[in-house]
Design an enzyme around this catalytic site. Structure first.
Site, PDB file in Angstrom:
ATOM      1  CD1 TRP A  27      -0.429  -1.747   2.919  1.00 10.36           C
ATOM      2  CD2 TRP A  27       0.110   0.323   3.666  1.00 10.36           C
ATOM      3  NE1 TRP A  27       0.139  -1.770   4.227  1.00 10.36           N
ATOM      4  CE2 TRP A  27       0.433  -0.387   4.779  1.00 10.36           C
ATOM      5  CE3 TRP A  27       0.385   1.588   3.694  1.00 10.36           C
ATOM      6  CZ2 TRP A  27       0.743   0.154   5.753  1.00 10.36           C
ATOM      7  CZ3 TRP A  27       0.832   2.426   4.712  1.00 10.36           C
ATOM      8  CH2 TRP A  27       1.362   1.296   5.747  1.00 10.36           C
ATOM      9  CG  ASN A  45       0.583  -7.573   8.341  1.00  9.01           C
ATOM     10  OD1 ASN A  45       0.138  -6.174   7.924  1.00  9.01           O
ATOM     11  ND2 ASN A  45      -0.681  -8.050   8.897  1.00  9.01           N
ATOM     12  CG  ASP A  90       2.942  -2.888   7.100  1.00 11.25           C
ATOM     13  OD1 ASP A  90       3.796  -1.973   6.994  1.00 11.25           O
ATOM     14  OD2 ASP A  90       2.042  -2.727   7.495  1.00 11.25           O
ATOM     15  NE  ARG A 115       3.381  -1.238  11.347  1.00 11.01           N
ATOM     16  CZ  ARG A 115       2.351  -1.381  10.749  1.00 11.01           C
ATOM     17  NH1 ARG A 115       2.150  -0.953   9.512  1.00 11.01           N
ATOM     18  NH2 ARG A 115       1.238  -1.490  11.613  1.00 11.01           N
ATOM     19  CG  ASN A 174       2.892   3.033   9.993  1.00 11.30           C
ATOM     20  OD1 ASN A 174       2.434   2.856   8.888  1.00 11.30           O
ATOM     21  ND2 ASN A 174       2.433   2.265  11.058  1.00 11.30           N
ATOM     22  CD1 TRP A 249      -1.018   9.352  14.757  1.00  8.71           C
ATOM     23  CD2 TRP A 249      -0.229   8.085  13.139  1.00  8.71           C
ATOM     24  NE1 TRP A 249      -1.181   8.342  15.195  1.00  8.71           N
ATOM     25  CE2 TRP A 249      -0.806   7.051  14.241  1.00  8.71           C
ATOM     26  CE3 TRP A 249       0.406   7.256  12.116  1.00  8.71           C
ATOM     27  CZ2 TRP A 249      -0.814   5.865  14.179  1.00  8.71           C
ATOM     28  CZ3 TRP A 249       0.078   5.647  11.964  1.00  8.71           C
ATOM     29  CH2 TRP A 249      -0.335   5.167  13.312  1.00  8.71           C
TER      30      TRP A 249
END
Length: 250
Positions: A27, A45, A90, A115, A174, A249
């Site tokens: 993604w 994952n 992942d 990660r 992330n 984030w």
């Protein structure tokens, strides 16, 4: 192309029909080397996320980076960061392509802050593992062995009662893009610092429904923070940090 069918390379890391619901989604966009004409793409994952009992094995090619021929899609090499992942760590982070001197030799490198809280350097021509260093607090691995495989600490998988492990589901970083300064060989990575209580549960696959096999309860408040880290790109050693009050984030 992320989970092999029976008879394909990597299929020996799955049992029975586990591969049919094996996950490994992608993604994020990858990185491209026009000189080598290779596309580097990271993978998600395995599924179910937190119950690894339902999918024994390393579960290739999940939690990995794949070097692909962009004209044919044929895989040239792969490297799996977290074999048999049970924490939803992942590898959908951005691979950074670096040309530089590593231990006295000019190399074409691929750098990735994973990660799972480890920073990796690979030779992007061959996929050879070169370096794996902890860059954020974690409690699941003693380190990375000479082949690039994590040395997993026993009893760190999710349990039915709940098991506290760092980092959390969201990882030590992330999807946020890192940055690299070729003049100073600094690698900058956004860092999340929080743990989570991981739970395992029974689950049966139903099309269109989440296939998780458990869950997690993240630590928050005073137990969570964030930072921008500067790492030496060739050693993974931290040079400095800019601490933030909350996990970031972006």
């Amino acid at each position: 192309f992320t989970v092999p069918a029976p008879g394909e390379p990597g299929s020996e890391t799955w049992q029975g029909d586990d591969w049919q619901t094996g996950g490994g989604s992608t993604w994020l966009t990858g990185s491209y080397d026009p000189e080598l004409d290779l596309l580097y793409w990271t993978t998600g994952n395995p599924a179910p996320d937190w119950n690894g009992d339902l999918r024994p094995g390393d579960n290739l090619f999940t939690c990995a980076v794949l070097a692909l021929d962009p004209d044919t899609g044929e895989m040239q090499w792969h490297f799996q960061y977290t074999p048999h992942d049970t924490h939803d760590w992942d590898a959908n982070q951005i691979p950074v392509l670096i040309d530089g001197e590593f231990r006295g030799e000019q190399r074409k490198l691929l750098a990735l802050a994973n990660r799972n809280a480890f920073y990796y350097l690979l030779d992007r021509e061959t996929g050879e593992y070169l370096l794996g260093e902890e860059y954020s607090y974690q409690t699941w691995a003693e380190g990375i062995d000479d082949n690039g495989r994590p040395i997993v600490i026993p009893n760190t998988d999710p349990t039915r009662e709940g098991n506290l492990v760092w980092p959390s589901l969201q990882g030590a970083t992330n999807w946020f893009s890192p940055s690299y300064n070729p003049n100073t060989e600094q690698f900058f990575v956004p860092n999340r610092r929080m743990g989570a209580i991981y739970f395992k549960a029974d689950v049966e696959y139903e099309p269109g429904m989440p296939f998780l096999g458990g869950g997690e309860q993240p630590l928050d408040g005073d137990d969570a923070s964030g930072a921008i880290l500067s790492l030496d790109a060739m050693t993974g050693e931290q040079q400095w940090e800019f601490e933030l009050q909350t996990p970031l984030w972006s």
